[in-house]
Design an enzyme around this catalytic site. Structure first.
Site, short mmCIF file in Angstrom:
data_model
loop_
_atom_site.label_atom_id
_atom_site.label_comp_id
_atom_site.label_asym_id
_atom_site.label_seq_id
_atom_site.Cartn_x
_atom_site.Cartn_y
_atom_site.Cartn_z
N TRP A 233 0.65 -0.96 0.08
CA TRP A 233 -0.09 0.08 -0.07
C TRP A 233 0.80 1.20 0.10
CZ3 TRP A 233 -1.25 -4.65 2.14
CH2 TRP A 233 -2.61 -5.13 1.82
N CYS B 51 -6.74 -4.95 -1.91
CA CYS B 51 -8.05 -5.66 -1.44
C CYS B 51 -8.49 -6.26 -2.37
CB CYS B 51 -8.81 -4.92 -0.46
SG CYS B 51 -9.73 -3.47 -1.24
N HIS C 200 -13.52 -1.34 0.92
CA HIS C 200 -12.87 -2.61 1.14
C HIS C 200 -13.55 -3.73 0.44
CE1 HIS C 200 -10.08 -5.55 2.86
NE2 HIS C 200 -10.91 -5.82 3.61
N ASP D 186 -12.32 -12.86 4.28
CA ASP D 186 -11.34 -11.75 3.84
C ASP D 186 -10.02 -12.19 3.96
OD1 ASP D 186 -10.24 -9.31 3.32
OD2 ASP D 186 -11.38 -8.45 5.01
N ASP E 74 -20.21 1.99 15.46
CA ASP E 74 -20.34 3.48 15.67
C ASP E 74 -19.06 4.16 15.70
OD1 ASP E 74 -23.11 2.94 15.70
OD2 ASP E 74 -23.45 3.20 17.86
N GLU F 208 -30.24 1.22 9.00
CA GLU F 208 -29.59 2.17 9.90
C GLU F 208 -30.74 2.96 10.91
OE1 GLU F 208 -26.74 2.44 10.64
OE2 GLU F 208 -25.29 2.20 9.06
N GLU G 284 -31.21 -2.75 14.79
CA GLU G 284 -29.81 -2.37 14.32
C GLU G 284 -29.24 -1.87 15.62
OE1 GLU G 284 -26.72 0.24 13.33
OE2 GLU G 284 -28.60 0.89 14.01
N TYR H 149 -6.73 4.32 0.23
CA TYR H 149 -8.10 3.90 0.20
C TYR H 149 -8.29 3.18 1.45
CZ TYR H 149 -7.43 -1.02 -0.88
OH TYR H 149 -6.85 -2.30 -0.62
#
Length: 781
Positions: free
Chosen positions: A331, A367, A426, A449, A491, A538, A543, A612
């Protein structure tokens, strides 16, 4: 000849009966691969015991020299008794049963490959899916007699096959096949040829197998083995209801297993870009390369029957920090000695290079490259998989399940404490499977991932994590659910330093993370939003319950403070598709007073160049804005970043972060907003020239306009297309400011149908420039 009785004097009897030489009868080829274990008949053993003096070893010419226990040489043949003569069916049965050849029926058009959905693999090997029967044909040295002959198969995988590990499989011949076990049934016999239907269980280990066929004559005890020289490849079977990777729906299977091209999304939530990616899971050598990746891991072949285990291994092996996996991440912006991550447009060359160089990590990936290669490998092995992009993706570094921003006494960011970050975007993967290791209802899509961010049990890997568990905040369920939850639904908590060095929470942004989670639609190139699979709407009660449930298991379980006055809002907006590379960046700052009283605030603005990944590089502009608002008033402020202030500062993805912070004078309400945006780059335009036919040269024209008021140095355009051509770099050289460039690419299509030609630009000053076009390839006339 078929049906003809074989004489006891044929060559099959040489070495078994006295007086038989190779000149008697026709020669029989012994070129089949295998070995024969000889056993004399019972009558001959009896004769040896009854009269051992009369039985002596002969030379191959049947001549004997010298005295043998007082018997003259010329009398040996005369005095040796003749063993019992066999005739009729007994004579046929006692002949050796050997396998002369094996046909695995592995052509593209053969029943095995069409029924197992493996006809797209560019390989003449037998590629099958577990839990489903396949057929092979044997050419024997004589007709098989079920009354006197036995036959079984053996399949072995790995360097040390063991029956107890299910890597050495013994497959008996049975009258009727049953599910969930290795068995073979003879379904057709014609003279010396037999066809076997072979069944495998849905728990079979995937990988490359060696095949051995063993035959035995029950009367003589003679045994032969034939080691076949071609491999058999076993894959997961998403078409089989009993397989844990089973997926219902042909359209979905066609998309998530059989589609060899796709779309990967990048940019920001307000400026979503898309690029075509060649997964190429069926290309020549890719299956071998994928199995090589598995072989390079520490997981033995016996662990490859469970898709959870396999996915976890692949997640670790696609990156390289701790196990010399496929890709080395970079990166830094300096890609000397390798390929810029933005220059890749497919997985094929990456996997081929890794295999060709015997496990040396390929340079370089970020990624979307890690995700693209992961999709290729898992689809190749038979696991339904897709690439997924999360915009405003949080990276939680302290397992708090919050994204924390620390400010000093003057509301300035404390950079060395701000280790948590929010990536513009991502890219990771979803793969489909049941999860018998979790409570019911948590199967289906699982997040995986391969980008190396945080370790899991000491290794850089992540997942599989159930999307259902992530959505409900069940972060205590394996694997790595807390990390993925924080990426999509944490959050953002703002903390201010007190004079005594402690911190207090001053603001929380409950909608800052996890926006526009995107993947390619089934059956089209459209983008589909799958945010609802990862989180409830949201601000909804469901949620909020999920967030609070998750945070109870984090490192800051008491993070939530009492409500504060919240009647002034600040928001950043952009017009159209947003700023373009090479021009001034213009945004709008909207401040709204929703109260019945006047409000005053001082906004501090700071814009920084950003990777990014959310890591800030350099601050390029700071401002202070004094804002006065009447009751219920909304003001829009123009904000401009001149090109001259950012032109020498940009890194990959051309991303910037605008941070606003302030305090309302009357209520002490804290205002905080972070907005990332990118400078849009131009596309490569690709246009097909004329009709395209298999085996005939055709062309495409690629055009590009330099958007910058400076010269681009050492420009390379990389072109590839599955079924059209392998990766081909075109050296363009320098491109002047605002100049147009046109190159023509010639290629010879190999496969008919609609194919995609993909191009990307590789240049230090400008990244994320690419293009794609469809090429309709006709069969040769």
């Amino acid at each position: 000849m078929p049906g003809q009785r074989l004489s006891i004097r044929d060559n099959a009897a040489v070495g078994r009966f006295h007086g038989v030489s190779a000149s008697n009868g026709q020669a029989i080829s012994e070129k089949h691969s295998g070995s024969i274990v000889r056993k004399e008949s019972g009558c001959w053993h009896w004769f040896q015991r009854a009269c051992p003096c009369c039985v002596r070893r002969q030379s191959s010419s049947n001549d004997v020299s010298g005295d043998v226990d007082g018997v003259a040489p010329g009398d040996v043949e005369k005095e040796r008794p003749t063993p019992p003569t066999l005739n009729g069916d007994t004579e046929l049965d006692e002949l050796t049963l050997a396998v002369r050849s094996v046909d695995l029926l592995s052509e593209k058009s053969d029943q095995n490959k069409t029924e197992h959905h493996t006809d797209q693999y560019s390989s003449d090997q037998l590629i099958i899916r577990r839990g489903q029967t396949f057929q092979i044909e044997l050419d024997l040295s004589r007709p098989f007699n079920p009354n006197t002959d036995k036959l079984h198969l053996e399949m072995k995988t790995g360097s040390l096959p063991q029956v107890s590990k299910k890597t050495h499989i013994i497959i008996p011949l049975v009258d009727e096949l049953q599910d969930e076990r290795w068995e073979a049934k003879m379904v057709e016999q014609k003279d010396n040829r037999v066809r076997l239907s072979v069944n495998s269980p849905v728990t079979a280990v995937i990988g490359k197998y060696k095949l051995t066929i063993t035959t035995q004559n029950l009367k003589t005890g003679e045994t032969t083995t034939h080691d076949h020289d071609k491999d058999i490849y076993m894959l997961f079977n998403p078409w089989c209801e009993e397989d844990t990777v089973y997926m219902e729906g042909e359209k979905e299977l066609k998309e998530y297993v059989l589609n060899d091209t796709g779309r990967i999304y990048y940019g920001t939530e307000k400026q979503i870009g898309a690029r075509t990616w060649n997964f190429g899971q069926f290309d020549e050598g890719i299956l071998e390369a994928c199995l090589f990746v598995l072989d390079n891991s520490d997981v033995p072949p016996s662990g490859r029957g469970d898709p959870v285990s396999v996915v976890r291994v692949i997640s670790a092996m696609i990156n390289s920090p701790d196990d010399l996996g496929v890709l080395e991440g970079n990166w830094s912006g300096d890609y000397a000695g390798g390929t810029s991550p933005t220059a890749w447009s497919g997985s094929v060359e990456i996997l081929r290079q890794y295999h060709r160089e015997r496990g040396t990590p390929v340079k370089y990936g970020q990624c979307w490259v890690f995700s693209g290669v992961t999709t290729t490998v898992l689809r190749c092995l038979g696991i339904p998989t897709r690439s997924v992009t999360n915009f405003q993706s949080a990276h939680d570094t302290d397992v708090s399940l919050t994204t924390d921003v620390y400010l000093d006494e003057n509301m300035e960011p404390i950079n060395h404490l701000n280790s948590d970050s929010v990536w513009n975007f991502h890219v990771w993967n979803d793969c489909w499977m049941a999860r018998p290791d979790l409570p019911p209802g948590l199967g289906g899509w699982q997040a995986v991932d391969s980008t190396p961010q945080e370790t899991s049990y000491g290794t850089f890997r992540c997942g599989p994590a159930s999307l259902a568990a992530i959505r409900s905040g069940q972060v205590y369920l394996k694997f790595d659910t807390p990390f993925v939850f924080a990426e999509v639904n944490s959050d953002k908590i703002y903390w201010q330093r007190n004079l005594d060095g402690t911190f207090k929470q001053i603001h929380s942004d409950k909608k800052a993370v996890g926006h526009c989670i995107s993947t390619k639609a089934v059956g089209s190139d459209e983008r589909v939003d799958i945010t609802h699979l990862y989180k409830y709407p949201e601000g909804s009660e469901e949620e909020r319950i999920a967030v609070e449930t998750a945070c109870r298991y984090g490192s800051k379980p008491n993070v939530y403070s009492s409500p504060i006055a919240d009647d002034v809002q600040v928001e950043v907006k952009m017009e159209g598709e947003g700023p373009r590379m090479g021009g001034d960046a213009q945004l709008k700052i909207v401040v709204k007073n929703s109260s019945s009283q006047p409000r005053r605030t001082t906004l501090h603005s700071q814009v920084a160049v950003m990777y990014y990944t959310g890591v800030l590089k350099d601050t390029v502009k700071k401002d202070t804005l004094n804002v006065e608002l009447n009751p219920q008033e909304e003001k829009t402020l123009d904000w401009v970043l001149p090109y001259t202030q950012y032109q020498d500062q940009l890194v990959d993805q051309a991303a910037l972060m605008l941070t606003l912070s302030g305090r309302v004078t009357e209520t002490q309400q804290v205002l905080a907003n972070q907005t990332s945006f990118r400078l849009r780059t131009p596309d490569l335009h690709i246009e097909s020239i004329g009709e395209a036919y298999v085996g005939k040269e055709t062309s495409a024209k690629i055009t590009f306009t330099n958007p910058l008021p400076c010269t681009l140095r050492d420009v390379v355009i990389r072109v590839e297309g599955l079924g059209l051509r392998d990766l081909h770099p075109i050296k363009v050289g320098d491109v002047g400011k605002h100049a147009n460039v046109t190159v023509t690419e010639h290629f010879v299509p190999l496969i008919a149908g609609k194919r995609k030609l993909v191009a990307s630009l590789d240049c230090r000053q400008l990244s994320q420039v690419h293009g794609v076009t469809d090429i309709d390839v006709h069969e040769s006339q």
